[in-house]
Structure formats: C-alpha cells, structure tokens
Design a protein around this motif. Structure first.
Motif, PDB file in Angstrom:
ATOM      1  N   ASN A 124      43.985   4.842  11.394  1.00  0.00           N
ATOM      2  CA  ASN A 124      44.361   4.166  12.636  1.00  0.00           C
ATOM      3  C   ASN A 124      44.897   5.151  13.677  1.00  0.00           C
ATOM      4  N   LEU A 125      44.135   6.198  13.918  1.00  0.00           N
ATOM      5  CA  LEU A 125      44.561   7.267  14.835  1.00  0.00           C
ATOM      6  C   LEU A 125      43.945   7.043  16.212  1.00  0.00           C
ATOM      7  N   SER A 126      44.772   7.099  17.247  1.00  0.00           N
ATOM      8  CA  SER A 126      44.304   6.973  18.631  1.00  0.00           C
ATOM      9  C   SER A 126      44.940   8.060  19.487  1.00  0.00           C
ATOM     10  N   PHE A 127      44.139   8.727  20.296  1.00  0.00           N
ATOM     11  CA  PHE A 127      44.657   9.681  21.279  1.00  0.00           C
ATOM     12  C   PHE A 127      43.538  10.061  22.244  1.00  0.00           C
ATOM     13  N   ASP A 128      43.919  10.533  23.429  1.00  0.00           N
ATOM     14  CA  ASP A 128      42.984  11.052  24.432  1.00  0.00           C
ATOM     15  C   ASP A 128      43.354  12.493  24.749  1.00  0.00           C
TER      16      ASP A 128
END
Length: 530
Positions: free
Chosen positions: A355-359
């Motif tokens: 569940n990894l999120s980044f920009d």
C-alpha cells in the motif's frame, strides 16, 4: 613495551609481476588508523601481509601485538553459531549443564558465570539482540559482520584489522559499527571508503602507487590538509608558469639584442671601418656567445616547462572533479513518477511493498531508505517495469535511466566509447570523446573494454554514457551506487550527479553521499514483516 606494528622496506608484487607495494616504511600504534586509497592500490594486500596471510617478498613486518581480523564478509560453516565466533561454545555449554544440574564439580569450579551476560552485552553494542546459540546461517550478511566485529572486540586484542567493515550494511548496521569503533581505544587498522566511519579515526594513511603518507586526525582534518596541499600546488603552478614566461621573454630579448649587435657589426664591416681579421674575431666571439646564451636559455626554458608540467600533474591529482552536463529541460511542475496504493512481492500472500503511494515532481532528489529487506530493490523493479504490482499502479511519466549495482546498461564486450555511441546514437565522435573526457575517460582510456573496468570505473562509465549526451534522461535511478567504490570514485560520481538537473531516485545507506548530492526528500520504507 607499547603494542605496535612496524613495516620496514616492505615490498610485494602480484603473481604476474606487477609491483603493488614498494619499500614501504611505516608503523601503527595504539590508535585507530583509517587506510584509504584507490581500489587496486594494495590496501587489502597490506592487511593480509600484516595478518601473516601473505609473505613479504622483501622487507620485514614486526608485530609486537595481538590482533583480530575481520574480512569483508564473515564466512559461515555448517552448524556454526554466534557463540563459535566468540570461542564460547563449550563454556556456555557448561553453564547450560550447570543450570540443568548436570555439571561436574570441576566444571562448576571453572565456570565463567558472567560469560553469557558479557557476550549478550557486546552483541547489543553491535545492535544485535540474538541468543549466542543462534546459527550464523539464519542471520543476514550484515548481521554476521556485526556479530564478527562484536566477537573481535570481546576478545580485546591489541589491534583490530578490518577490511571494509560497513560494506553492504543497512543504516542501522553502519551506525552500530561506527559506534563500536568510536568507543574502541586500542589499535585498529581499518580499510574503508565510509567517510562517516573515517570521521571517528585518529589518523589517516593514504596509500598510493608512490608509497604511504600519514595524516594525523580524522577524515575532515585529512580533507583540510589535502585542500591546503591543493592551494600550495596551485601556487607552485603559478610560479612555474611565470618562470616559463620569464624564460621565453629572456630568450626573446637575448635574441633581439644579438640581432641588433650583428646588424651594427655587419654595417661597420661593410664600410671598411674595421680590419678584416678583427671583424672575423668579433664574429667568432659573437657566435660563441650566442651559442652559450641559446643553450642557457634552452636549459632554463626546459627546466621551467618540466616544473610547470609536474605542478600541473599535481593539481590534477588533488583537484576535485567538476562536471558540466547538458540540461534535461525538466520543468519544475512536471510529475515524473506516480505510485498509487501499490502492493507487490514475489511470493503469493507475501507482499514486500504494501500500500505504498508517493509522487516525484520536477527535479526532486529522493533517497529511498530503510533496513535491508524492507523492499528497496523491489520498489526499483516496480518503477523499471521488471515487476508488476498486485494492487495499485506505477506510472512513469518521463524518460528514465537506471544504473543498478552491476551497471547492466553497459554491454561488457564493448568499449566505453562504443557503449556511449550505442546509448547516444545521434552523437558524433568528437562530442562522444568530449563527454567521456568530462568523466575522466580521456584518449585511450575511452577505448577500454567495459568487462576490464573496476567497479568504480564501470559506474563512472555508466554515468558518462547515460548523462553525457546532448539530451540526458529526465529521471535517473541509482541502486547502492557507492558499494565497493573507493573514495576517489565516489567523489567522481558525486560531481557527476551534482551537475545533473533531472529527477533523481537513489537507494543508499551512505549518508555523506546523500548529503553531497543534495537529497531533498526521503522515502522511508518500514521494517520488513516477520
């Protein structure tokens, strides 16, 4: 008598006859000494000579001390335990028998009742909280290194002899080793490219092809001294260049003065104002004087040129590399990479990234950090498209280049130049040569076959081929770029990355490296699930 290790006129050559160490004279006392130098200069060989694993071909090594050695990786034998590293297996077995009421009277008399506590305490100092009976095969490579160093410290030798003790360790492991050595007050000889570790030593010995030079103090003090040497070398070069100019000016003035005198003499001889025999004598003396002056001027000019060349070479040795690169043209507002609720792994029901999120936006410089096993390499595989997410999406929105630890973007059978032309097909040979020269691959060095390069040369070649073209990629990923590199190579990589104006994603545990390349944000991955 204080513990010491002394080398006298020490020489050693490789089996193929290459002279590696020549007439080395130096001594090590009860202090922590960092041994630095380029890969291949003989640092590990020197440790093996001191430890008696190799025999000097000439000269002597006097070891008036006990010592313990730690290699770059701790070898594991079948069934070996942490206690075996401490040479405590039988003594701990006695304690176990005593606890069970099975020890003999003699065993009870000789039992070391504090042993288990002391072993556990030393392991804890290395950041390890495992029972002494733990099998080494169940530990990671970094944990084995930490256990091995803890065992050496536990034995309290006069000297520690350590070869790259922080290589391949995660951040926690590096800090534990650095703290252990910072509190070590006996002798130590430490081969390392870890500048954070070298900040804790008492002296630096720089090994080069010309010999060894000792600098008192830690890494920062060593660099200050090198900066002073650079300033002195620059002054020497300026003086030498003035001497070259003066020699040329003096030679020109001497030649012009002779020409004027010759013209005057010739006019008098032509008018008949001077007897022929006198005119001939003057001409002979003039030619002899001119010859002497010419030889003197040539000698002074040659000496000045030699001095200037030597000073210029010294500048090249001491001057930090500076690299100029073409711009990527990456806008500050452009999204380069977007990861949205990504979960992935290699085994069903065993996610490594969860569940990894980044920009990443614009020319950000992001460091991916976390303990070994937290999923850093898995994340890079997802970004590069080598692994598909189970859930979520990974969107790469610009041009990408990735340099893994093997620099797989280069074809080993080709030369550096041919790899450059393959990766940058629109670049002509002159531009190719200029780009490679900026990364210190000049003239024949650019024709080296990639398979013959050292680790540092290969990474530098990879950076040159990827970043040196007219249109560098907007996004660059590096995976542990400083592993196994000497400090000169690391600083070359740092110079190249500072000149790069695209987005950067770096996996590294090397804190000074991350600071040197201007990391602006960190993506911390959590501890792996157990």
């Amino acid at each position: 008598m204080p513990a010491s290790i002394t080398l006298s006129s020490l020489s050693w050559s490789t089996p193929d006859g290459k002279l590696l160490l020549s007439n080395l004279d130096m001594s090590f006392g009860a202090e922590r000494t960092g041994l630095v130098g380029r890969n291949g200069v003989g640092k590990t060989t020197l440790l093996k000579l001191i430890a008696g694993e190799l025999k000097p071909q000439s000269g002597t090594i006097s070891v008036g001390a006990s010592f313990g050695t730690l290699r770059q990786s701790v070898q594991v034998h079948q069934g070996e335990t942490v206690a075996d590293l401490f040479h405590a297996t039988e003594a701990l077995a006695v304690l176990r028998r005593a606890e069970a009421g099975l020890a003999t009277a003699d065993e009870l008399v000789t039992a070391d009742w504090t042993l288990e506590l002391r072993v556990a305490s030393t392991l804890a100092q290395a950041g390890l909280h495992v029972p002494a009976e733990t099998q080494l095969a169940t530990l990671s490579g970094g944990q084995r290194t930490r256990a091995g160093l803890a065992a050496l410290i536990f034995a309290e030798p006069d000297f520690l002899i350590l070869d790259e003790p922080t290589n391949n360790l995660d951040r926690e492991g590096r800090i534990a080793i650095i703290d252990l050595l910072a509190n070590w007050h006996a002798g130590a000889i430490i081969v390392s490219h870890d500048r954070e570790l070298l900040e804790t030593v008492d002296a630096i010995v720089e090994l080069t092809s010309l010999g060894a030079t000792r600098y008192g103090g830690n890494w920062s003090q060593y660099r200050e001294r090198k900066a002073f040497e650079l300033a002195a070398a620059q002054r020497t070069l300026a003086d030498a260049e003035r001497q070259v100019e003066n020699a040329a000016r003096t030679a020109q003035m001497t030649a012009e003065r002779k020409a004027r005198k010759d013209r005057t003499g010739n006019k008098k001889a032509a008018k008949g104002d001077m007897p022929r025999i006198l005119a001939g004598g003057r001409k002979a003396r003039s030619e002899e004087t001119a010859g002497n002056n010419s030889r003197l001027a040539e000698r002074k000019s040659t000496q000045a040129l030699v001095a200037a060349t030597a000073a210029r070479e010294q500048i090249e040795v001491l001057q930090p590399l500076s690299v100029n690169l073409a711009s990527t043209g990456l806008p500050a507002s452009k999204t380069v990479l977007r990861a949205n609720a990504v979960t992935a792994g290699y085994q069903p029901n065993q996610p490594i990234v969860h569940n990894l999120s980044f920009d990443i936006t614009g020319p950000e410089r992001v460091a991916v950090t976390g303990p070994n096993g937290s999923g850093k390499s898995t994340l890079l595989a997802l970004i590069a498209g080598e692994l598909k997410p189970w859930v979520g999406t990974v969107s790469l929105l610009t041009t990408l280049a990735m340099l893994d630890q093997q620099v797989g973007i280069l074809q080993p059978s080709l030369s550096i130049r041919d790899n450059f032309r393959r990766i940058n097909p629109d670049t002509d040979d002159n531009a190719c040569r200029a780009a490679l020269a900026r990364f210190m691959f000049r003239a024949g060095a650019a024709l080296q076959t990639v398979s013959t390069l050292s680790g540092g040369q290969m990474l530098r070649a990879g950076l040159a081929c990827v970043l040196g073209g007219s249109t560098p990629p907007s996004f660059l990923i590096l995976d542990e770029p400083t592993n196994h590199l000497d400090i000169d190579s690391i600083e070359t990589v740092e110079a190249g990355l500072r000149a790069y104006d695209g987005a950067l994603l770096v996996v590294s545990h090397d804190e000074p490296f991350l600071q040197a390349i201007g990391i602006s944000r960190r993506l911390q991955l959590p501890e792996p699930a157990t």
